[in-house]
Design a protein around this motif. Structure first.
Motif, PDB file in Angstrom:
ATOM      1  N   SER A 171       0.841  -1.035   0.155  1.00 20.55           N
ATOM      2  CA  SER A 171       0.186   0.139   0.147  1.00 20.55           C
ATOM      3  C   SER A 171       0.773   1.151   0.240  1.00 20.55           C
ATOM      4  CB  SER A 171      -1.154   0.040   1.269  1.00 20.55           C
ATOM      5  OG  SER A 171      -1.976  -1.092   1.014  1.00 20.55           O
ATOM      6  N   VAL A 172       0.732   2.742  -0.815  1.00 20.12           N
ATOM      7  CA  VAL A 172       1.051   3.155  -0.516  1.00 20.12           C
ATOM      8  C   VAL A 172       0.051   4.669   0.165  1.00 20.12           C
ATOM      9  CG1 VAL A 172       2.110   5.384  -2.473  1.00 20.12           C
ATOM     10  CG2 VAL A 172       2.745   2.803  -2.811  1.00 20.12           C
ATOM     11  N   HIS A 173       0.888   5.114   1.163  1.00 16.61           N
ATOM     12  CA  HIS A 173       0.680   6.258   1.665  1.00 16.61           C
ATOM     13  C   HIS A 173       1.001   7.953   1.368  1.00 16.61           C
ATOM     14  CE1 HIS A 173      -1.062   3.118   3.899  1.00 16.61           C
ATOM     15  NE2 HIS A 173       0.394   2.071   3.939  1.00 16.61           N
ATOM     16  N   THR A 174       0.426   8.365   1.347  1.00 20.74           N
ATOM     17  CA  THR A 174      -0.045   9.993   0.592  1.00 20.74           C
ATOM     18  C   THR A 174      -0.483  10.766   1.643  1.00 20.74           C
ATOM     19  OG1 THR A 174       0.618  10.126  -0.916  1.00 20.74           O
ATOM     20  CG2 THR A 174       0.655  11.458  -0.111  1.00 20.74           C
ATOM     21  N   LYS A 175       0.384  11.975   2.581  1.00 17.63           N
ATOM     22  CA  LYS A 175      -0.133  12.830   3.624  1.00 17.63           C
ATOM     23  C   LYS A 175       0.136  14.549   2.348  1.00 17.63           C
ATOM     24  CE  LYS A 175       0.023  10.260   7.186  1.00 17.63           C
ATOM     25  NZ  LYS A 175      -0.075  10.012   8.861  1.00 17.63           N
ATOM     26  N   MET A 176      -0.316  15.298   2.684  1.00 10.49           N
ATOM     27  CA  MET A 176      -0.405  16.199   2.320  1.00 10.49           C
ATOM     28  C   MET A 176      -0.591  17.120   3.001  1.00 10.49           C
ATOM     29  SD  MET A 176      -0.947  16.315  -2.162  1.00 10.49           S
ATOM     30  CE  MET A 176      -2.349  15.794  -2.223  1.00 10.49           C
ATOM     31  N   TYR A 177       0.178  19.282   3.263  1.00 11.97           N
ATOM     32  CA  TYR A 177       0.197  19.700   3.810  1.00 11.97           C
ATOM     33  C   TYR A 177      -0.353  21.050   3.199  1.00 11.97           C
ATOM     34  CZ  TYR A 177       1.908  16.142   7.365  1.00 11.97           C
ATOM     35  OH  TYR A 177       1.332  15.040   7.693  1.00 11.97           O
ATOM     36  N   TYR A 178      -0.749  22.196   3.138  1.00 11.66           N
ATOM     37  CA  TYR A 178      -0.444  22.861   1.906  1.00 11.66           C
ATOM     38  C   TYR A 178      -1.658  24.200   2.582  1.00 11.66           C
ATOM     39  CZ  TYR A 178      -4.793  20.597  -0.311  1.00 11.66           C
ATOM     40  OH  TYR A 178      -6.000  19.933  -0.739  1.00 11.66           O
ATOM     41  N   GLY A 179      -1.478  25.037   1.508  1.00 18.71           N
ATOM     42  CA  GLY A 179      -2.429  26.438   2.099  1.00 18.71           C
ATOM     43  C   GLY A 179      -2.792  26.515   0.740  1.00 18.71           C
ATOM     44  N   SER A 180      -4.114  27.045   0.741  1.00 16.94           N
ATOM     45  CA  SER A 180      -4.630  27.365  -0.451  1.00 16.94           C
ATOM     46  C   SER A 180      -5.695  28.544  -0.729  1.00 16.94           C
ATOM     47  CB  SER A 180      -5.944  26.627  -0.987  1.00 16.94           C
ATOM     48  OG  SER A 180      -6.596  26.880  -0.148  1.00 16.94           O
ATOM     49  N   ALA A 181      -5.175  29.940  -2.062  1.00 21.78           N
ATOM     50  CA  ALA A 181      -6.659  30.759  -1.775  1.00 21.78           C
ATOM     51  C   ALA A 181      -7.444  30.047  -2.727  1.00 21.78           C
ATOM     52  CB  ALA A 181      -5.640  32.009  -3.022  1.00 21.78           C
ATOM     53  N   ARG A 182      -8.995  30.285  -2.885  1.00 26.82           N
ATOM     54  CA  ARG A 182     -10.206  30.879  -3.440  1.00 26.82           C
ATOM     55  C   ARG A 182     -10.423  31.207  -3.926  1.00 26.82           C
ATOM     56  NH1 ARG A 182     -14.648  26.182  -0.927  1.00 26.82           N
ATOM     57  NH2 ARG A 182     -12.341  24.885  -1.717  1.00 26.82           N
ATOM     58  N   PHE A 183     -11.055  30.966  -5.754  1.00 27.68           N
ATOM     59  CA  PHE A 183     -11.071  32.542  -5.862  1.00 27.68           C
ATOM     60  C   PHE A 183     -13.117  32.046  -6.111  1.00 27.68           C
ATOM     61  CE2 PHE A 183      -6.283  32.313  -6.455  1.00 27.68           C
ATOM     62  CZ  PHE A 183      -6.524  33.499  -6.166  1.00 27.68           C
ATOM     63  N   ILE A 184     -13.831  32.647  -5.439  1.00 28.17           N
ATOM     64  CA  ILE A 184     -15.284  32.598  -5.914  1.00 28.17           C
ATOM     65  C   ILE A 184     -15.854  34.042  -7.234  1.00 28.17           C
ATOM     66  CG2 ILE A 184     -18.145  32.424  -5.014  1.00 28.17           C
ATOM     67  CD1 ILE A 184     -15.955  31.895  -2.196  1.00 28.17           C
ATOM     68  N   ALA A 185     -16.261  32.592  -8.070  1.00 27.08           N
ATOM     69  CA  ALA A 185     -17.018  33.402  -9.299  1.00 27.08           C
ATOM     70  C   ALA A 185     -17.946  34.550  -9.104  1.00 27.08           C
ATOM     71  CB  ALA A 185     -17.220  32.982 -10.221  1.00 27.08           C
ATOM     72  N   GLY A 225       2.091  23.602  -1.265  1.00 25.96           N
ATOM     73  CA  GLY A 225       2.418  22.940   0.319  1.00 25.96           C
ATOM     74  C   GLY A 225       3.927  21.716  -0.099  1.00 25.96           C
ATOM     75  N   ALA A 226       3.512  20.769   1.102  1.00 24.12           N
ATOM     76  CA  ALA A 226       4.766  20.325   0.946  1.00 24.12           C
ATOM     77  C   ALA A 226       3.971  18.691   1.356  1.00 24.12           C
ATOM     78  CB  ALA A 226       5.485  19.894   2.768  1.00 24.12           C
ATOM     79  N   PHE A 227       4.927  17.146   0.462  1.00 21.52           N
ATOM     80  CA  PHE A 227       3.781  16.475   0.948  1.00 21.52           C
ATOM     81  C   PHE A 227       4.665  15.208   1.302  1.00 21.52           C
ATOM     82  CE2 PHE A 227       6.100  15.317  -3.149  1.00 21.52           C
ATOM     83  CZ  PHE A 227       6.460  14.366  -2.994  1.00 21.52           C
ATOM     84  N   LYS A 228       4.019  13.815   1.697  1.00 16.05           N
ATOM     85  CA  LYS A 228       5.509  12.491   2.044  1.00 16.05           C
ATOM     86  C   LYS A 228       4.327  11.578   1.677  1.00 16.05           C
ATOM     87  CE  LYS A 228       7.022  14.863   6.765  1.00 16.05           C
ATOM     88  NZ  LYS A 228       7.085  14.521   7.793  1.00 16.05           N
ATOM     89  N   THR A 229       5.203  10.604   1.176  1.00 12.25           N
ATOM     90  CA  THR A 229       4.367   9.642   0.478  1.00 12.25           C
ATOM     91  C   THR A 229       5.979   8.347   0.856  1.00 12.25           C
ATOM     92  OG1 THR A 229       3.573  10.352  -1.243  1.00 12.25           O
ATOM     93  CG2 THR A 229       3.942   8.365  -1.718  1.00 12.25           C
ATOM     94  N   LYS A 230       4.691   7.480   1.544  1.00 16.38           N
ATOM     95  CA  LYS A 230       5.962   6.141   1.878  1.00 16.38           C
ATOM     96  C   LYS A 230       5.149   4.969   1.415  1.00 16.38           C
ATOM     97  CE  LYS A 230       3.337   6.045   6.345  1.00 16.38           C
ATOM     98  NZ  LYS A 230       4.207   5.320   8.062  1.00 16.38           N
ATOM     99  N   ALA A 231       6.294   3.637   1.558  1.00 20.58           N
ATOM    100  CA  ALA A 231       4.793   2.502   0.916  1.00 20.58           C
ATOM    101  C   ALA A 231       4.901   1.540   1.800  1.00 20.58           C
ATOM    102  CB  ALA A 231       4.853   2.269  -0.298  1.00 20.58           C
ATOM    103  N   VAL A 284       9.410   9.393  -0.200  1.00 17.94           N
ATOM    104  CA  VAL A 284       9.416  10.915  -0.301  1.00 17.94           C
ATOM    105  C   VAL A 284       8.542  11.632  -0.340  1.00 17.94           C
ATOM    106  CG1 VAL A 284      10.437   9.599  -3.178  1.00 17.94           C
ATOM    107  CG2 VAL A 284       7.894  10.507  -2.601  1.00 17.94           C
ATOM    108  N   ASN A 285       9.026  13.007  -0.407  1.00 22.80           N
ATOM    109  CA  ASN A 285       8.257  14.096   0.283  1.00 22.80           C
ATOM    110  C   ASN A 285       9.034  14.893  -0.817  1.00 22.80           C
ATOM    111  OD1 ASN A 285      10.874  15.423   1.330  1.00 22.80           O
ATOM    112  ND2 ASN A 285      10.809  13.779   3.438  1.00 22.80           N
ATOM    113  N   GLY A 286       8.124  16.382  -0.578  1.00 27.66           N
ATOM    114  CA  GLY A 286       8.946  17.200  -1.351  1.00 27.66           C
ATOM    115  C   GLY A 286       7.240  18.404  -1.503  1.00 27.66           C
ATOM    116  N   MET A 287       7.117  19.071  -2.202  1.00 26.03           N
ATOM    117  CA  MET A 287       6.634  20.299  -2.471  1.00 26.03           C
ATOM    118  C   MET A 287       5.555  19.415  -3.217  1.00 26.03           C
ATOM    119  SD  MET A 287       7.095  23.838  -4.192  1.00 26.03           S
ATOM    120  CE  MET A 287       5.868  24.505  -5.800  1.00 26.03           C
TER     121      MET A 287
END
Length: 181
Positions: free
Chosen positions: A62-76, A91-97, A113-116
């Motif tokens: 099994s592959v497990h991914t966690k993401m931590y990120y900030g976002s900007a939402r533009f409402i039409a 943001g950033a992520f971490k993936t392991k298996a 692995v991890n990164g942006m």
């Protein structure tokens, strides 16, 4: 969705995203998000890829991914009950298996692995009342790290060359609720 091996030999398992944020302007929101995603190995397809003919089952992988990120939402259309939106997250992520094993025959692993991460989304939210809204959105997350190599879990017995990695890409349709306080 990517790399191709990831798409072909893993199935979506558990997915959960939670977040919080604030309204800056009626048409602009800033949010923080935490997402956890698991992908279970398709053991039937993997057995063929591993070139294994025995009766033992393929386990783990099994592959497990966690993401931590900030976002900007533009409402039409901020004053309407139904609001299309575009959301951009960084943001950033971490993936392991988990190790993939065939009992007594092989045990393969993948380096964590991890990164942006870059998480663009497009969707629509519907205001049910002043405090609650429902939404659906399409998200295409890109986890930047060319060392993501789930194919390493599917190497046949006696294989010596690791697989070539690529960025992890996850495409999803999300539905959820927004509570405003």
């Amino acid at each position: 969705t990517e790399p191709g091996l990831f798409n072909d030999y893993w199935n979506t398992a558990f997915q959960l995203t939670i977040g919080g944020g604030m309204v800056i302007f009626p048409w602009f929101e800033v949010n923080f998000n935490y997402a956890t995603q698991s992908f279970s190995n398709n053991d039937i397809a993997s057995k063929e890829k591993l070139q294994y003919q025995g009766v033992e089952d393929v386990e783990g992988g099994s592959v497990h991914t966690k993401m931590y990120y900030g976002s900007a939402r533009f409402i039409a259309v901020p004053k309407a009950r139904t609001n299309p939106f575009i959301e951009l997250g960084v943001g950033a992520f971490k993936t392991k298996a988990d190790d993939l094993t065939v009992e007594g025959v092989l045990s393969n692993s993948m380096e964590p692995v991890n990164g942006m991460c870059f998480v663009p989304s497009i969707g629509v939210q519907y205001a049910m009342n002043e405090r609650w809204s429902a939404y659906t959105k399409y998200t295409y997350a890109i986890n930047f790290n060319k060392d993501f190599a789930p194919g390493d879990l599917l190497l046949p017995v006696n294989a010596t060359e690791p697989t070539v990695g690529d960025d992890q890409r996850i495409s999803s349709i999300n539905v959820g609720l927004i509570a405003k306080f």
